[in-house]
Design a protein around this motif. Structure first.
Motif, PDB file in Angstrom:
ATOM      1  N   VAL A 118       0.855  -1.186   0.000  1.00 20.91           N
ATOM      2  CA  VAL A 118       0.000   0.000   0.000  1.00 20.91           C
ATOM      3  C   VAL A 118       0.888   1.230   0.000  1.00 20.91           C
ATOM      4  CG1 VAL A 118      -1.922  -1.110   1.182  1.00 20.91           C
ATOM      5  CG2 VAL A 118      -0.169   0.019   2.528  1.00 20.91           C
ATOM      6  N   LYS A 119       0.340   2.309  -0.507  1.00 19.89           N
ATOM      7  CA  LYS A 119       1.060   3.567  -0.522  1.00 19.89           C
ATOM      8  C   LYS A 119       0.378   4.510   0.457  1.00 19.89           C
ATOM      9  CE  LYS A 119       4.112   5.754  -3.301  1.00 19.89           C
ATOM     10  NZ  LYS A 119       4.370   6.595  -4.313  1.00 19.89           N
ATOM     11  N   ILE A 120       1.144   5.084   1.350  1.00 24.85           N
ATOM     12  CA  ILE A 120       0.646   6.079   2.302  1.00 24.85           C
ATOM     13  C   ILE A 120       1.484   7.327   2.070  1.00 24.85           C
ATOM     14  CG2 ILE A 120       0.270   6.659   4.720  1.00 24.85           C
ATOM     15  CD1 ILE A 120       0.220   3.630   5.297  1.00 24.85           C
ATOM     16  N   GLY A 121       0.892   8.302   1.405  1.00 24.07           N
ATOM     17  CA  GLY A 121       1.668   9.485   1.017  1.00 24.07           C
ATOM     18  C   GLY A 121       2.738   9.051   0.032  1.00 24.07           C
ATOM     19  N   ASN A 122       3.985   9.350   0.345  1.00 22.96           N
ATOM     20  CA  ASN A 122       5.108   8.926  -0.495  1.00 22.96           C
ATOM     21  C   ASN A 122       5.734   7.625  -0.011  1.00 22.96           C
ATOM     22  OD1 ASN A 122       4.944  11.093  -2.242  1.00 22.96           O
ATOM     23  ND2 ASN A 122       6.227  12.380  -0.943  1.00 22.96           N
ATOM     24  N   CYS A 123       5.172   7.029   1.016  1.00 22.90           N
ATOM     25  CA  CYS A 123       5.753   5.828   1.618  1.00 22.90           C
ATOM     26  C   CYS A 123       5.092   4.564   1.103  1.00 22.90           C
ATOM     27  CB  CYS A 123       5.606   5.877   3.140  1.00 22.90           C
ATOM     28  SG  CYS A 123       6.402   7.283   3.896  1.00 22.90           S
TER      29      CYS A 123
END
Length: 82
Positions: free
Chosen positions: A55-60
């Motif tokens: 999963v992507k959370i913001g740029n992470c």
């Protein structure tokens, strides 16, 4: 004469990554790599191929711990049935 620093006793090809807490639900790519026993690039390749969900959370980019465990279970199942 050139003086070289002493060699480190623990000189491994795999870099040391900070271990994930046992109760962490989401892992960094580096932490997932450490759990699986592969390099970071291999985990990115697994994500790109769809073998490992992230999963992507913001740029992470994060990998759910359950997905790492499911991936390992699939590897074991595939080798047992072959």
């Amino acid at each position: 004469m050139l003086k070289l620093p002493p060699l480190r006793e623990k000189d491994s090809a795999m870099p040391e990554y900070k271990a994930a807490p046992r109760n962490a639900l989401l892992l960094t790519v580096e932490q997932a790599a450490r759990l699986i026993g592969v390099g970071r690039t291999t985990v990115y390749d697994l994500i790109a191929s769809g073998d490992l969900v992230s999963v992507k959370i913001g740029n992470c980019r994060r990998v759910p711990r359950a997905e790492v465990e499911a991936y390992i279970a699939r590897l074991i199942a595939a080798q047992v049935t072959t």
